[in-house]
Design a protein around this motif. Sequence first.
Motif, mmCIF file in Angstrom:
data_model
loop_
_atom_site.group_PDB
_atom_site.id
_atom_site.type_symbol
_atom_site.label_atom_id
_atom_site.label_comp_id
_atom_site.label_asym_id
_atom_site.label_seq_id
_atom_site.Cartn_x
_atom_site.Cartn_y
_atom_site.Cartn_z
ATOM 1 N N GLU A 269 0.839 -1.206 0.000
ATOM 2 C CA GLU A 269 0.000 0.000 0.000
ATOM 3 C C GLU A 269 0.879 1.263 0.000
ATOM 4 N N GLN A 270 1.921 1.253 0.833
ATOM 5 C CA GLN A 270 2.842 2.394 0.874
ATOM 6 C C GLN A 270 3.595 2.522 -0.444
ATOM 7 N N ALA A 271 3.984 1.375 -0.993
ATOM 8 C CA ALA A 271 4.716 1.381 -2.269
ATOM 9 C C ALA A 271 3.839 1.973 -3.379
ATOM 10 N N ALA A 272 2.553 1.636 -3.355
ATOM 11 C CA ALA A 272 1.641 2.170 -4.379
ATOM 12 C C ALA A 272 1.443 3.674 -4.188
ATOM 13 N N HIS A 273 1.481 4.144 -2.943
ATOM 14 C CA HIS A 273 1.402 5.592 -2.684
ATOM 15 C C HIS A 273 2.605 6.302 -3.309
ATOM 16 N N TRP A 274 3.771 5.722 -3.088
ATOM 17 C CA TRP A 274 5.028 6.294 -3.614
ATOM 18 C C TRP A 274 4.965 6.336 -5.153
ATOM 19 N N ALA A 275 4.477 5.218 -5.744
ATOM 20 C CA ALA A 275 4.360 5.136 -7.203
ATOM 21 C C ALA A 275 3.356 6.164 -7.731
ATOM 22 N N THR A 276 2.299 6.398 -6.958
ATOM 23 C CA THR A 276 1.269 7.364 -7.355
ATOM 24 C C THR A 276 1.850 8.782 -7.401
ATOM 25 N N VAL A 277 2.726 9.068 -6.450
ATOM 26 C CA VAL A 277 3.379 10.388 -6.425
ATOM 27 C C VAL A 277 4.269 10.542 -7.664
ATOM 28 N N ALA A 278 5.066 9.496 -7.949
ATOM 29 C CA ALA A 278 5.977 9.557 -9.106
ATOM 30 C C ALA A 278 5.194 9.691 -10.408
ATOM 31 N N ALA A 279 4.079 8.949 -10.516
ATOM 32 C CA ALA A 279 3.282 8.982 -11.756
ATOM 33 C C ALA A 279 2.628 10.352 -11.937
ATOM 34 N N ALA A 280 2.156 10.933 -10.847
ATOM 35 C CA ALA A 280 1.513 12.256 -10.947
ATOM 36 C C ALA A 280 2.520 13.292 -11.446
ATOM 37 N N MET A 281 3.775 13.176 -10.985
ATOM 38 C CA MET A 281 4.797 14.126 -11.452
ATOM 39 C C MET A 281 5.006 13.982 -12.944
ATOM 40 N N ALA A 282 5.013 12.726 -13.412
ATOM 41 C CA ALA A 282 5.257 12.492 -14.843
ATOM 42 C C ALA A 282 4.154 13.108 -15.710
ATOM 43 N N VAL A 283 2.925 13.154 -15.217
ATOM 44 C CA VAL A 283 1.850 13.708 -16.062
ATOM 45 C C VAL A 283 1.873 15.241 -16.090
ATOM 46 N N THR A 284 2.650 15.849 -15.201
ATOM 47 C CA THR A 284 2.721 17.323 -15.223
ATOM 48 C C THR A 284 3.769 17.827 -16.222
ATOM 49 N N ARG A 285 4.477 16.889 -16.866
ATOM 50 C CA ARG A 285 5.532 17.312 -17.793
ATOM 51 C C ARG A 285 5.388 16.581 -19.125
ATOM 52 N N SER A 286 5.922 17.195 -20.177
ATOM 53 C CA SER A 286 5.788 16.624 -21.529
ATOM 54 C C SER A 286 6.763 15.473 -21.757
ATOM 55 N N GLY A 287 6.340 14.579 -22.634
ATOM 56 C CA GLY A 287 7.234 13.519 -23.095
ATOM 57 C C GLY A 287 7.204 12.305 -22.188
#
Length: 303
Positions: A269-287
Motif C-alpha cells: 500500500e505504501q509502495a503504491a502511494h510512492w508510485a502514485t506520487v511519481a506517476a503524478a509528477m510524470a503527467v505534469t511534464r511533456s514527453g
Amino acid sequence: MPPSAIIVLGSVNTDLVIRSPRIPAPGETVLGGEYFQAPGGKGANQAVAAARAARDPVTFIAAVGDDEFGRGALDNFSRENLVSQYITTVPNQPSGVALIFVDEQGENAISVASGANLHLTPQHVDALPENLFAAAGVFLCCLESPVETVVRGLQRARAAGLITILNPAPALSEIATPEILKLVDVLTPNAGEAALLTGMQGVEEAAQQLRNLGCGCVITTLGPDGCQITGEANVRIPSRKVTAVDTTAAGDAFNGALAVAVSEGLALEQAAHWATVAAAMAVTRSGAQPSLASRKEIEAAFS
Ligand code: ATP
C-alpha cells in the motif's frame, strides 16, 4: 558499482513523433506538422523511471539494433543510473521504432516496428549470471518483448526469490494462464488491459479473476482515479491532484517507482502511494522519459 536491487527486462524504441493539425486518414497527406524524436519503449521508460527513483543503479535487460537509434539509446542510458552491460546489440536488425502521430486535441495514432526487441530471446536470459539475480530483490517486466523471454525472466527471478512485477502492456490474452500468472507477485494492468485479459469490465471482478489465475496481487491503475490494490486486502489509492500536461508514460513511471519502493521493503500500500506520487509528477511534464521524476522530487512530494 554496487549490485542492482532491481532488474528490468523490456523494450527499447525510438519515438518519431509528428504533431499535426489532424491524424492522416488512409491515403491522406497532412502538411504543417512539427517533428521531434524521443527515447521510448515501455521497458526503457520503466528502467529509467526506476533508475531515477532508486538509490543504486538499476540493471536493464533489452535488445537494440546495430544502428544509429540503438547507439543513441545506449548513449542515453549511459547518462542514467542504469547498468546497461546486459543490453544485447542484435546484428542485421533495426532498433525498435514507434511512429507516432499526435493531433491538436492530443489524440494519437501509433505504429510500432519492434525490430531488435523481438530478438531478445530466452537464451539471453539464460546467459545472465546467477549473481545478478542473487543480489537483486525485484524483477520488473512488460509485454513489448517476446512472451517466452518474459516468462524465462520471471522463472529465473522466481527461482532466485525475487519479487516479480509484470505490467501486462500491451495486453496479450495468452499470458492470462495459471502457468504464467503463478510466476507473478504483482500484476499491474490499467483498467483496459485488465478487461482485455479477463473479458470482465468491473475492476474488482477482473482483478479477482486474475488472482484466481495465480498472481499474488493485482494493482489496477485507473489514470486520474488512482489505483486499486486487489490482494489480501482491497485498497483504493487516489491519484495526486495535478494539472495533467501529458499522460504519456504515466503507467511506466508508476511501475518503475513501484519496483523501487517494493525493493526497499515498503508494504504494497505504501509502495503504491510512492508510485502514485511519481506517476503524478510524470503527467505534469511533456514527453515520456523527460517527464520521469528524480528520487529527490518524489521524496519531497511524498508525505
Ligand atoms: P500510459 O499508457 O499513459 O503510460 P497507463 O494507461 O498504463 O498509462 P494509467 O492508469 O493511465 O496507466 O496511469 C498510471 C498512474 O498514473 C495512475 O494510477 C495514477 O497514479 C497516475 N495518473 C495517470 N493520469 C493521471 C492524472 N491525470 N492525474 C494524476 N495522476 C495520474
